[in-house]
Design an enzyme around this catalytic site. Sequence first.
Site, PDB file in Angstrom:
ATOM      1  N   CYS A   1     -12.263  36.875  31.339  1.00 11.90           N
ATOM      2  CA  CYS A   1     -11.071  37.667  31.991  1.00 11.90           C
ATOM      3  C   CYS A   1     -11.274  39.685  31.937  1.00 11.90           C
ATOM      4  O   CYS A   1     -10.419  40.146  32.725  1.00 11.90           O
ATOM      5  CB  CYS A   1      -9.625  37.521  31.249  1.00 11.90           C
ATOM      6  SG  CYS A   1      -9.133  37.369  30.367  1.00 11.90           S
TER       7      CYS A   1
ATOM      8  N   CYS B   1      -8.628  32.748  26.267  1.00 15.54           N
ATOM      9  CA  CYS B   1      -7.906  33.543  26.294  1.00 15.54           C
ATOM     10  C   CYS B   1      -7.161  33.319  24.383  1.00 15.54           C
ATOM     11  O   CYS B   1      -7.499  34.703  23.502  1.00 15.54           O
ATOM     12  CB  CYS B   1      -6.328  32.873  26.825  1.00 15.54           C
ATOM     13  SG  CYS B   1      -6.121  32.573  28.147  1.00 15.54           S
TER      14      CYS B   1
HETATM   15 FE1  FES Z   1      -7.705  37.426  29.928  1.00 15.63          FE
HETATM   16 FE2  FES Z   1      -5.661  35.461  29.136  1.00 15.63          FE
HETATM   17  S1  FES Z   1      -6.300  35.267  30.861  1.00 15.63           S
HETATM   18  S2  FES Z   1      -6.096  36.633  28.324  1.00 15.63           S
END
Ligand code: FES
Length: 124
Positions: free
Chosen positions: A33, A102
Amino acid sequence: MYSDKVMDHFENPRNVGELADASGSGTVGNAKCGDIMKMDIKVEDDIITDVKFKTFGCCAAVATSSMATEMIKGKTVSDALALTNRAVAEALDGLPPVKMHCSILAEEAIHAALEDYQKKHPQG
Ligand code: FES
């Protein structure tokens, strides 16, 4: 979607901030992400006496980092290195499968901070 424990650690994260006198620091990015996490640790006599984190991550990243910092405080360096993101997620009563990535941010940031500490304090 999130357990009560995840919501508690997200809303009241423990150990947020930075350590001016850190023994080791690590900053890592999440490949999935692009979120970022910085971890500072203070080590005395092989025991982690303090730890702080800062993150641009999501709710799950904040909650897992908060829980992970609580879990490594007072532990030895090798015990902290053995902490897995799965153990942290379990301590939070689970994470939705799409948010498991995450929790890797906290594990990797702890490893990076401990490796930095070990580099600065070679044994022997
Ligand atoms: Fe990036 Fe959770 S979406 S750390």
